[in-house]
Write a protein that holds these residues in place. Sequence first.
Motif, mmCIF file in Angstrom:
data_model
loop_
_atom_site.group_PDB
_atom_site.id
_atom_site.type_symbol
_atom_site.label_atom_id
_atom_site.label_comp_id
_atom_site.label_asym_id
_atom_site.label_seq_id
_atom_site.Cartn_x
_atom_site.Cartn_y
_atom_site.Cartn_z
ATOM 1 N N PHE A 46 0.831 -1.205 0.000
ATOM 2 C CA PHE A 46 0.000 0.000 0.000
ATOM 3 C C PHE A 46 0.868 1.259 0.000
ATOM 4 O O PHE A 46 1.971 1.260 0.532
ATOM 5 C CB PHE A 46 -0.930 -0.003 1.216
ATOM 6 C CG PHE A 46 -1.810 -1.217 1.291
ATOM 7 C CD1 PHE A 46 -2.598 -1.601 0.205
ATOM 8 C CD2 PHE A 46 -1.844 -2.011 2.430
ATOM 9 C CE1 PHE A 46 -3.398 -2.723 0.254
ATOM 10 C CE2 PHE A 46 -2.650 -3.143 2.497
ATOM 11 C CZ PHE A 46 -3.421 -3.503 1.410
ATOM 12 N N ASP A 47 0.332 2.339 -0.573
ATOM 13 C CA ASP A 47 1.111 3.574 -0.649
ATOM 14 C C ASP A 47 1.179 4.288 0.687
ATOM 15 O O ASP A 47 2.170 4.899 1.023
ATOM 16 C CB ASP A 47 0.491 4.523 -1.689
ATOM 17 C CG ASP A 47 0.661 3.971 -3.074
ATOM 18 O OD1 ASP A 47 1.817 3.813 -3.490
ATOM 19 O OD2 ASP A 47 -0.353 3.674 -3.724
ATOM 20 N N HIS A 48 0.066 4.234 1.416
ATOM 21 C CA HIS A 48 0.051 5.001 2.655
ATOM 22 C C HIS A 48 -0.823 4.293 3.685
ATOM 23 O O HIS A 48 -1.903 3.814 3.357
ATOM 24 C CB HIS A 48 -0.486 6.412 2.372
ATOM 25 C CG HIS A 48 -0.463 7.296 3.570
ATOM 26 N ND1 HIS A 48 0.659 7.462 4.361
ATOM 27 C CD2 HIS A 48 -1.435 8.055 4.144
ATOM 28 C CE1 HIS A 48 0.379 8.292 5.346
ATOM 29 N NE2 HIS A 48 -0.892 8.659 5.238
ATOM 30 N N VAL A 49 -0.322 4.207 4.915
ATOM 31 C CA VAL A 49 -1.105 3.621 6.002
ATOM 32 C C VAL A 49 -1.410 4.737 6.994
ATOM 33 O O VAL A 49 -0.503 5.420 7.457
ATOM 34 C CB VAL A 49 -0.316 2.502 6.715
ATOM 35 C CG1 VAL A 49 -1.133 1.941 7.877
ATOM 36 C CG2 VAL A 49 0.068 1.400 5.735
ATOM 37 N N ILE A 50 -2.680 4.953 7.287
ATOM 38 C CA ILE A 50 -3.022 5.969 8.289
ATOM 39 C C ILE A 50 -2.971 5.280 9.657
ATOM 40 O O ILE A 50 -3.333 4.123 9.787
ATOM 41 C CB ILE A 50 -4.390 6.626 8.034
ATOM 42 C CG1 ILE A 50 -5.539 5.618 8.174
ATOM 43 C CG2 ILE A 50 -4.418 7.257 6.655
ATOM 44 C CD1 ILE A 50 -6.904 6.250 8.133
ATOM 45 N N ASN A 51 -2.474 6.006 10.670
ATOM 46 C CA ASN A 51 -2.320 5.310 11.948
ATOM 47 C C ASN A 51 -3.449 5.577 12.931
ATOM 48 O O ASN A 51 -3.429 5.114 14.056
ATOM 49 C CB ASN A 51 -0.959 5.609 12.584
ATOM 50 C CG ASN A 51 -0.664 7.092 12.538
ATOM 51 O OD1 ASN A 51 -1.594 7.901 12.478
ATOM 52 N ND2 ASN A 51 0.603 7.459 12.539
ATOM 53 N N ASP A 52 -4.464 6.317 12.466
ATOM 54 C CA ASP A 52 -5.593 6.610 13.347
ATOM 55 C C ASP A 52 -6.846 6.554 12.490
ATOM 56 O O ASP A 52 -6.915 7.212 11.454
ATOM 57 C CB ASP A 52 -5.371 8.018 13.944
ATOM 58 C CG ASP A 52 -6.663 8.674 14.394
ATOM 59 O OD1 ASP A 52 -7.597 7.944 14.787
ATOM 60 O OD2 ASP A 52 -6.726 9.916 14.367
ATOM 61 N N PRO A 53 -7.849 5.726 12.868
ATOM 62 C CA PRO A 53 -9.038 5.595 12.014
ATOM 63 C C PRO A 53 -9.790 6.920 11.816
ATOM 64 O O PRO A 53 -10.573 7.049 10.887
ATOM 65 C CB PRO A 53 -9.922 4.574 12.745
ATOM 66 C CG PRO A 53 -9.211 4.173 13.975
ATOM 67 C CD PRO A 53 -7.872 4.831 14.040
ATOM 68 N N TYR A 54 -9.542 7.904 12.690
ATOM 69 C CA TYR A 54 -10.146 9.227 12.489
ATOM 70 C C TYR A 54 -9.320 10.078 11.509
ATOM 71 O O TYR A 54 -9.808 11.075 11.007
ATOM 72 C CB TYR A 54 -10.254 9.984 13.824
ATOM 73 C CG TYR A 54 -11.540 9.718 14.576
ATOM 74 C CD1 TYR A 54 -12.758 10.135 14.059
ATOM 75 C CD2 TYR A 54 -11.533 9.066 15.798
ATOM 76 C CE1 TYR A 54 -13.939 9.905 14.747
ATOM 77 C CE2 TYR A 54 -12.709 8.824 16.500
ATOM 78 C CZ TYR A 54 -13.915 9.246 15.969
ATOM 79 O OH TYR A 54 -15.077 9.028 16.638
ATOM 80 N N TYR A 55 -8.075 9.688 11.288
ATOM 81 C CA TYR A 55 -7.179 10.376 10.352
ATOM 82 C C TYR A 55 -7.142 11.882 10.660
ATOM 83 O O TYR A 55 -7.139 12.727 9.752
ATOM 84 C CB TYR A 55 -7.651 10.149 8.913
ATOM 85 C CG TYR A 55 -6.588 10.283 7.856
ATOM 86 C CD1 TYR A 55 -5.237 10.470 8.176
ATOM 87 C CD2 TYR A 55 -6.919 10.205 6.506
ATOM 88 C CE1 TYR A 55 -4.272 10.589 7.199
ATOM 89 C CE2 TYR A 55 -5.956 10.323 5.515
ATOM 90 C CZ TYR A 55 -4.648 10.523 5.866
ATOM 91 O OH TYR A 55 -3.695 10.633 4.879
ATOM 92 N N GLY A 56 -7.183 12.234 11.944
ATOM 93 C CA GLY A 56 -7.096 13.641 12.335
ATOM 94 C C GLY A 56 -8.367 14.446 12.126
ATOM 95 O O GLY A 56 -8.377 15.650 12.355
ATOM 96 N N GLU A 57 -9.456 13.784 11.680
ATOM 97 C CA GLU A 57 -10.718 14.494 11.452
ATOM 98 C C GLU A 57 -11.639 14.247 12.642
ATOM 99 O O GLU A 57 -11.345 13.432 13.511
ATOM 100 C CB GLU A 57 -11.388 13.980 10.172
ATOM 101 C CG GLU A 57 -10.540 14.095 8.919
ATOM 102 C CD GLU A 57 -10.393 15.525 8.445
ATOM 103 O OE1 GLU A 57 -11.234 16.367 8.817
ATOM 104 O OE2 GLU A 57 -9.424 15.811 7.719
ATOM 105 N N ASN A 58 -12.798 14.940 12.692
ATOM 106 C CA ASN A 58 -13.673 14.704 13.831
ATOM 107 C C ASN A 58 -14.813 13.721 13.571
ATOM 108 O O ASN A 58 -15.550 13.377 14.475
ATOM 109 C CB ASN A 58 -14.191 16.014 14.435
ATOM 110 C CG ASN A 58 -14.853 16.876 13.378
ATOM 111 O OD1 ASN A 58 -15.084 16.393 12.261
ATOM 112 N ND2 ASN A 58 -15.161 18.114 13.696
ATOM 113 N N THR A 59 -14.965 13.233 12.328
ATOM 114 C CA THR A 59 -15.931 12.149 12.085
ATOM 115 C C THR A 59 -15.273 11.075 11.221
ATOM 116 O O THR A 59 -14.303 11.340 10.502
ATOM 117 C CB THR A 59 -17.207 12.634 11.351
ATOM 118 O OG1 THR A 59 -16.834 13.069 10.036
ATOM 119 C CG2 THR A 59 -17.890 13.777 12.085
#
Lengths: 170, 338
Positions: B40-53
């Motif tokens: 994969f090109d990118h793995v986000i480490n937080d399911p919220y990805y820094g957003e609030n929803t």
Amino acid sequence: MSFLYKSTFSGKIKVGVTGMSNIAVSERQKKEYAQTVKQVKPKPRLWRNVFWAFVTGGLICLAGQVILGFFRTQGLEVNAAGAATSATLVFLAAFLTGIGIYDEISRFGGAGGIVPITGFANSMVSPAMEYRSEGMVFGVGAKLFTIAGPVLVWGIVTAWVAGVLYYFFR
Amino acid sequence: MAAPKKNGMQTVWFQNPPVIISTASVVGPREGEGPLAKTFDHVINDPYYGENTWEKAEQRMMNDAVKKALQKASLQEKDIDFMLAGDLLDQIMVSNIAARTAAMPYLGLYGACSTMYEGLALGAMLVDGGFADKVLVGASSHYNTAERQFRFPTEMGTQRPMTAQWTVTGAGVAILAREGTGPVITHATIGKAIDMGQSDAQDMGATMAPAAADTITRHFLDTARSPDYYDMVVTGDLGVYGKRLAELLIKKSGYDLSGRFTDCGILIYNKAHDVHAGGSGCGCSAVVTCGYLMGQLKSGSCKRFIGVGTGALLSPCSVQQGETIPGIGHAVVIEARG
């Protein structure tokens, strides 16, 4: 070629007939397939699930008993101690839901985590958390009881029916 | 006169096979721990990805995948003729918002979890038909957005049956072009919505297996090819039991896939994830195709495969009203050129 599907529209097309099958597969095919699915589907691990439900539910009740004992030693009489215990368990379950632990307990313990009062707390707090992104009125307000609502409605209806029966047949 | 680019009953072939010039994939933390993590090109480490929803997180993943795919091909938004995208949420809102950001001429798609392959098939038709030079195809899903829409609040404690699947958090994007370097799409077989009377929303493998089996069988009949023409037959998200069912059904129609049949939903997680039957969701086939499978073609360990996007066509309302669940499978043949 037993395994290719034809439309139910082939042949004479009838329009506006209610009850006509809207699925292009015969009942026999469906039955055969259901049989195959049954063979392939894993059996639920009943005894294992029952065992862990017993342990989980038992531990929650044990915790309740310990809390009850504590309130009794603090001088509360039985009924007041019971109410204080329920409140404490609800608080603890709400807290564990908030920090993302209670769903893991129920995933593991099944009914053992769902049936006690702590499960009820979880079913109230989880929608409150989930739907706050849709606002306090149409999110939290409207959806707070999505899980607990049916339990309350049919619990109350059952109690009402039992009350009526009791009135006539006691 | 028969359509000149149609082969048999459900298959189309491409005269100038569209080239997949670029792909990109963005996945969630759990997928990033799985066996395909490196593809994969990118793995986000937080399911919220820094957003609030969760929804915003999914939108951002889709945006990132679009940007990454453009960047890899050194293209800009204005170079894309059409964007085809879809997801699982009501009114495909993730794709709609991503399309707003990308500002490309946009066609929204819904094929449940088969959306990526629906997009690849349609995109290839647009390119080979001469209607577009470059088409961007994308699909996404997110465990939490799907869970709250189709099932329960995410923190609600429930026990899932062994046939249940885990919605992949991920977004995959591919850019198809008339010319360029990369693997090509040679055929597409469009599936029928097939309903074998299954109604268990916790066992979607069983609802989708007949559709996948039908499309694969139909592909072999339409093209007069046999399974050994392909190095792999990869379904989208049948899961462990659905794959077993599809294999049985295909065998019944006289084709043996043993040794070359696999499923994106099985590939993406490892045992420790305890996801039961495997991954699911639009993101599942999208990221495995755009990541792992493209890598297999590039490395030469696979020369040609059939990818079959599989979808269970249900809504919470249809399930509650007792409607049985139609499944669908769209097949696309992708081969390394060179």
